[in-house]
Design an enzyme around this catalytic site. Structure first.
Site, short mmCIF file in Angstrom:
data_model
loop_
_atom_site.label_atom_id
_atom_site.label_comp_id
_atom_site.label_asym_id
_atom_site.label_seq_id
_atom_site.Cartn_x
_atom_site.Cartn_y
_atom_site.Cartn_z
N ASN A 29 0.85 -1.19 0.00
CA ASN A 29 0.00 0.00 0.00
C ASN A 29 0.88 1.25 0.00
O ASN A 29 1.45 1.62 1.02
CB ASN A 29 -0.91 -0.01 1.23
CG ASN A 29 -1.82 1.19 1.29
OD1 ASN A 29 -1.94 1.95 0.32
ND2 ASN A 29 -2.47 1.38 2.43
N SER A 46 3.68 -1.47 10.55
CA SER A 46 5.13 -1.31 10.76
C SER A 46 5.89 -2.57 10.43
O SER A 46 6.85 -2.95 11.11
CB SER A 46 5.41 -0.86 12.21
OG SER A 46 4.85 0.42 12.44
N LYS A 75 -0.06 4.24 -0.31
CA LYS A 75 -0.77 5.38 0.28
C LYS A 75 -0.64 6.62 -0.62
O LYS A 75 -0.64 6.50 -1.85
CB LYS A 75 -0.29 5.62 1.71
CG LYS A 75 -0.43 4.36 2.57
CD LYS A 75 -0.17 4.61 4.04
CE LYS A 75 -0.33 3.32 4.82
NZ LYS A 75 -0.17 3.52 6.27
N GLY A 130 2.55 2.86 10.94
CA GLY A 130 3.40 4.03 10.79
C GLY A 130 4.02 4.54 12.07
O GLY A 130 4.60 5.62 12.10
N HIS A 142 -9.58 0.78 5.17
CA HIS A 142 -8.31 1.04 5.84
C HIS A 142 -8.54 1.98 7.02
O HIS A 142 -9.39 2.87 6.97
CB HIS A 142 -7.31 1.65 4.86
CG HIS A 142 -5.90 1.66 5.38
ND1 HIS A 142 -5.44 2.61 6.26
CD2 HIS A 142 -4.86 0.81 5.16
CE1 HIS A 142 -4.18 2.36 6.55
NE2 HIS A 142 -3.79 1.27 5.90
N GLU A 170 -5.00 -4.88 10.81
CA GLU A 170 -4.00 -3.83 10.99
C GLU A 170 -4.27 -3.07 12.28
O GLU A 170 -5.13 -2.17 12.29
CB GLU A 170 -4.04 -2.86 9.80
CG GLU A 170 -3.59 -3.47 8.50
CD GLU A 170 -3.27 -2.40 7.46
OE1 GLU A 170 -2.12 -2.34 7.01
OE2 GLU A 170 -4.17 -1.61 7.14
N GLU A 190 -7.02 4.47 8.14
CA GLU A 190 -6.88 5.91 7.88
C GLU A 190 -8.16 6.49 7.31
O GLU A 190 -8.50 7.65 7.58
CB GLU A 190 -5.69 6.13 6.94
CG GLU A 190 -4.36 5.87 7.64
CD GLU A 190 -3.23 5.52 6.68
OE1 GLU A 190 -2.12 5.24 7.18
OE2 GLU A 190 -3.45 5.50 5.46
#
Length: 388
Positions: free
Chosen positions: A144, A346, A146, A306, A230, A300, A232
């Site tokens: 991904n 991560s 992003k 991140g 996702h 996730e 985010e």
């Protein structure tokens, strides 16, 4: 064990009597300890395989002298480690207790054979639940990207991917997910054994929805995969479980394959509600979808995305295992057994192999590391599962 041997009619009279006799405490304790080693502790294909292996070993041992059996058991058990090693140690304790209680060696072997030939059947439901093991679920690695990259940077990344030496398609499935504007160029330049995935799509057919991209548009470009739900988008753009469920349903109905994301925040994990959260997110999909064959479920944990923090292999395995049990109870045993559950958060070339070795981790959804050469190493971690 002679072919066609029947325990009830063919075993010695003393054995037929003893099989209904209460054991002494020591053999009871040892046997109880052995029964604690279930498929929850050991990858099910290994449990079943080694139970049958032990059955075959025991059949052969019945034809040998006592001293040779003891030597053979030591050599047989020395091949294993970890939980299997502990299991064999417990088996040895049980055999010792059984042989002390029943001086007739052949009779003790017959009793032992009878007891351990029953074990796979005691766990038949679990074996059906796990009938398609990690070997049957092809490893999946998604990259991904992003909201990253320029036209030149994208070409450089694709060049690295094209030159990378990775396992064959029968071992690992790879999907690269660049930003929308780079989908055509990546699709044109990327090696043919890698797929291309979009990072999102609209919940219904296109129309007056400024800024959105529909499933139909992706299909028109020849894009087979899409990432939905996702964290985010859930946290920053306030996408609800229901909206994500609707997106998954529509994307599938149009012929896209879906990487559906679930995961908890740090606050939710610390509150002990991890499974409540991911179960609720998964439920919103399960209520709208009956065919899971084109869904990859990506766990996730938000606190690991991140941040440089990563779930330990044990933490990842725990959630993946619980998710699989949830699917078993709320969809079907087949969906639970066949749906790939991948991990993201991560992830990098240094920690991927240990995570890949977990029995319910079927691959990865990789963020920042997918923009770096180490992404090739992450893809190669599929070999860990292949050789498990």
């Amino acid at each position: 064990m002679p072919k066609g041997y029947d325990f009830i009619s063919d075993s010695p009279p003393m054995y037929r009597q003893s099989r209904h006799t209460t054991f002494e405490h020591d053999s009871h304790t040892a046997l109880a300890k052995l029964h604690t080693f279930t498929v929850d502790d050991l990858p099910p294909h290994k449990w079943r395989n080694h139970m049958y292996e032990f059955e075959a070993w025991l059949q052969a041992e019945m034809l040998k002298p006592n001293a040779q059996v003891s030597t053979d058991l030591t050599q047989f058990s020395a091949r294993f480690g970890g939980i299997l090693r502990d299991w064999w140690i417990s088996l040895g304790e049980y055999i010792q207790a059984l042989f002390i209680q029943i001086p007739d060696f052949n009779q003790a072997l017959y009793l032992l054979y009878d007891e351990f030939c029953r074990l796979p059947h005691l766990y038949e439901d679990q074996f059906r639940y796990h009938r398609q093991t990690t070997i049957g679920r092809k490893f999946f690695v998604g990259g991904n990207w992003k909201c990253n990259g320029t036209n030149e940077e994208v070409k450089k990344i694709v060049n690295v991917l094209n030159e990378g030496q990775v396992p064959s398609q029968d071992v690992v499935e790879v999907a690269i997910s660049p930003p929308f504007v780079f989908l055509p160029v990546v699709k044109d330049l990327l090696r043919p054994d890698f797929h291309v995935a979009a990072q999102n799509c609209w919940v219904k057919k296109g129309g007056a929805f400024t800024g959105e991209v529909s499933a139909e548009m992706l299909l028109n470009l020849g894009i087979p995969w899409v990432i939905l739900g996702h964290s985010e988008r859930r946290l920053i753009l306030n996408e609800s479980n229901e909206l994500v469920g609707d997106k998954v349903k529509y994307a599938l109905s149009q012929g896209l394959k879906v990487i559906a994301c679930v995961g908890e925040t740090l606050e939710q994990r610390e509150a002990g509600s991890t499974m409540d959260v991911v179960a609720s997110q998964t439920k919103a999909i399960a209520e709208r979808v009956s065919d899971w064959s084109n869904i990859v479920l990506a766990y996730e944990p938000v606190w690991a995305i991140g941040t440089g923090k990563v779930a330990t292999p044990a933490q990842a395995q725990e959630v993946h295992s619980e998710l699989r049990k949830w699917l078993h109870a709320n969809t079907s045993p087949e969906v639970a057994a066949t749906t790939r559950i991948i991990y993201g958060g991560s992830l990098n070339g240094a920690n991927c192999k240990e995570l890949a070795a977990q029995p319910d981790v079927d691959g990865f959804l990789v963020g920042g590391a997918s923009l770096k050469p180490e992404f090739i190493d992450i893809i190669k971690s599929a070999e860990v599962k292949k050789n498990a």
